[in-house]
Design an enzyme around this catalytic site. Structure first.
Site, PDB file in Angstrom:
ATOM      1  N   GLY A  32      45.516  36.962  48.227  1.00 25.57           N
ATOM      2  CA  GLY A  32      46.062  37.602  47.028  1.00 25.57           C
ATOM      3  C   GLY A  32      47.164  36.863  46.299  1.00 25.57           C
ATOM      4  N   MET A 110      35.367  38.846  47.156  1.00 24.50           N
ATOM      5  CA  MET A 110      34.261  38.076  47.706  1.00 24.50           C
ATOM      6  C   MET A 110      32.914  38.806  47.647  1.00 24.50           C
ATOM      7  SD  MET A 110      35.709  35.308  48.164  1.00 24.50           S
ATOM      8  CE  MET A 110      34.499  34.331  49.058  1.00 24.50           C
ATOM      9  N   ARG A 111      32.759  39.643  46.644  1.00 25.89           N
ATOM     10  CA  ARG A 111      31.486  40.346  46.510  1.00 25.89           C
ATOM     11  C   ARG A 111      30.927  40.101  45.113  1.00 25.89           C
ATOM     12  NH1 ARG A 111      30.993  44.408  50.302  1.00 25.89           N
ATOM     13  NH2 ARG A 111      29.526  45.544  48.995  1.00 25.89           N
ATOM     14  N   ILE A 112      29.616  39.981  45.037  1.00 28.28           N
ATOM     15  CA  ILE A 112      28.975  39.860  43.719  1.00 28.28           C
ATOM     16  C   ILE A 112      28.799  41.275  43.185  1.00 28.28           C
ATOM     17  CG2 ILE A 112      26.865  39.170  42.526  1.00 28.28           C
ATOM     18  CD1 ILE A 112      26.714  36.834  44.549  1.00 28.28           C
ATOM     19  N   ASN A 127      37.625  37.326  35.760  1.00 26.51           N
ATOM     20  CA  ASN A 127      37.584  36.653  37.065  1.00 26.51           C
ATOM     21  C   ASN A 127      38.262  35.299  36.941  1.00 26.51           C
ATOM     22  OD1 ASN A 127      36.758  36.121  39.789  1.00 26.51           O
ATOM     23  ND2 ASN A 127      35.104  34.840  38.998  1.00 26.51           N
ATOM     24  N   HIS A 129      38.006  31.445  38.530  1.00 18.92           N
ATOM     25  CA  HIS A 129      37.117  30.597  39.323  1.00 18.92           C
ATOM     26  C   HIS A 129      37.756  29.218  39.494  1.00 18.92           C
ATOM     27  CE1 HIS A 129      33.439  29.140  41.086  1.00 18.92           C
ATOM     28  NE2 HIS A 129      33.567  28.056  40.335  1.00 18.92           N
ATOM     29  N   ASP A 165      29.566  33.855  37.698  1.00 18.08           N
ATOM     30  CA  ASP A 165      30.452  32.890  37.033  1.00 18.08           C
ATOM     31  C   ASP A 165      29.899  32.390  35.695  1.00 18.08           C
ATOM     32  OD1 ASP A 165      32.160  33.098  39.257  1.00 18.08           O
ATOM     33  OD2 ASP A 165      31.088  31.518  40.320  1.00 18.08           O
TER      34      ASP A 165
HETATM   35  C1  GRF Z   1      41.076  31.460  44.370  1.00 21.12           C
HETATM   36  O1  GRF Z   1      40.878  30.093  44.597  1.00 21.12           O
HETATM   37  C2  GRF Z   1      40.201  31.951  43.245  1.00 21.12           C
HETATM   38  O2  GRF Z   1      39.958  30.977  42.275  1.00 21.12           O
HETATM   39  C3  GRF Z   1      38.929  32.285  43.962  1.00 21.12           C
HETATM   40  O3  GRF Z   1      39.335  32.815  45.202  1.00 21.12           O
HETATM   41  C4  GRF Z   1      40.625  32.316  45.534  1.00 21.12           C
HETATM   42  C5  GRF Z   1      41.515  33.496  45.740  1.00 21.12           C
HETATM   43  O4  GRF Z   1      42.801  33.143  46.179  1.00 21.12           O
HETATM   44  N1  GRF Z   1      38.128  33.184  43.168  1.00 21.12           N
HETATM   45  P1  GRF Z   1      43.935  34.222  46.265  1.00 21.12           P
HETATM   46  O5  GRF Z   1      43.439  35.333  47.190  1.00 21.12           O
HETATM   47  O6  GRF Z   1      44.200  34.748  44.881  1.00 21.12           O
HETATM   48  O7  GRF Z   1      45.119  33.520  46.835  1.00 21.12           O
END
Ligand code: GRF
Length: 235
Positions: A32, A110-112, A127, A129, A165
């Site tokens: 986070g 981590m979910r689509i 989002n 990326h 994405d």
């Molecule tokens: C980041 O690298 C973001 O781009 C990707 O997942 C990671 C999340 O990191 N989607 P965090 O939990 O915000 O530190």
């Protein structure tokens, strides 16, 4: 033909100076740090908004701890309690709707998302990326960039559509990639800029400055990079 025009929820009315704060939901599965950047942006007054809830599909996600520390509601929803991805997503969507949320930020979620979830919040989901989309979508964007041998990678904040994405790009930051980079060193370099551009994108949205026409995102009153500021690597 240009598609419909959408604006953030904060259209300024009749010369009024008052800007209503937006309500943000952050969905996160991990440590986070991007959530923290958004929380800090709200606390410091850069973002005219408040994180109203942080939702996670992982009970141990440090993101939930960050929410509690910031005095924000931390909601864990166990995916195992649902018979399908759609059912889980509809439950998450209901929780979001109950809280009158203006913007949903995915931050290491981590979910689509199922199409039905995305359709409930058109142009209201962002989002981050860790690559310059459309290069290196999906998992391990930083590893893909290192393996490919590109000279630049970076990060992208985009609206979420039904693809993975693929939604309209809001802001990107480019960082150099060096021949001796590992996934970790590049990830670290990119992460700093993730925090910078996610805060900015949320700020622009909260200020009602974002307009979307088809794939194109227009942002009122921003300073675009000058042509002479193009980056060359190696210099
Ligand atoms: C980041 O690298 C973001 O781009 C990707 O997942 C990671 C999340 O990191 N989607 P965090 O939990 O915000 O530190």
């Amino acid at each position: 033909m240009a598609g419909p025009v959408h604006r953030g929820s904060n259209e300024r009315e009749g010369g009024e100076n008052f800007m209503k704060k937006i309500r943000i939901a952050v969905l996160a599965s991990g440590r986070g740090t991007n959530l923290q950047a958004i929380l800090d942006g709200c606390r410091e007054g850069e973002i005219p908004g408040d994180v109203a809830v942080v939702i996670s599909d992982k009970e141990q996600a440090f993101a939930l701890e960050r929410a509690r520390k910031a005095g924000v509601e931390a909601l864990y929803i166990n995916p195992k309690g649902f018979s399908s991805r759609e059912e889980f997503d509809m439950h998450v969507a209901d929780e979001i709707e109950k809280r009158k949320i203006d913007l949903i930020c995915l931050a290491g979620y981590m979910r689509i998302l199922s199409a039905a979830f995305v359709q409930r919040f058109p142009l209201k989901i962002m989002n981050i990326h860790p690559a310059l989309l459309p290069s290196f979508p999906g998992l391990h964007g930083q590893r893909q960039a290192v393996d490919y041998g590109v000279r630049f990678s970076g990060c992208t904040v985009h609206f979420v559509d039904e693809g993975v994405d693929t939604g309209p790009v809001i802001i990107q930051a480019a960082v150099p990639v060096f021949p001796d980079d590992s996934e970790e060193t590049l990830a670290q370099r990119i992460l700093k800029y993730e925090h910078v551009i996610y805060r900015k994108a949320v700020k622009f949205f909260a200020e009602g400055r974002i307009k979307v026409e088809g794939r194109k995102v227009y942002i009122e009153g921003v300073q675009w990079l000058k042509e002479s500021e193009a980056l060359v690597n190696p210099a």
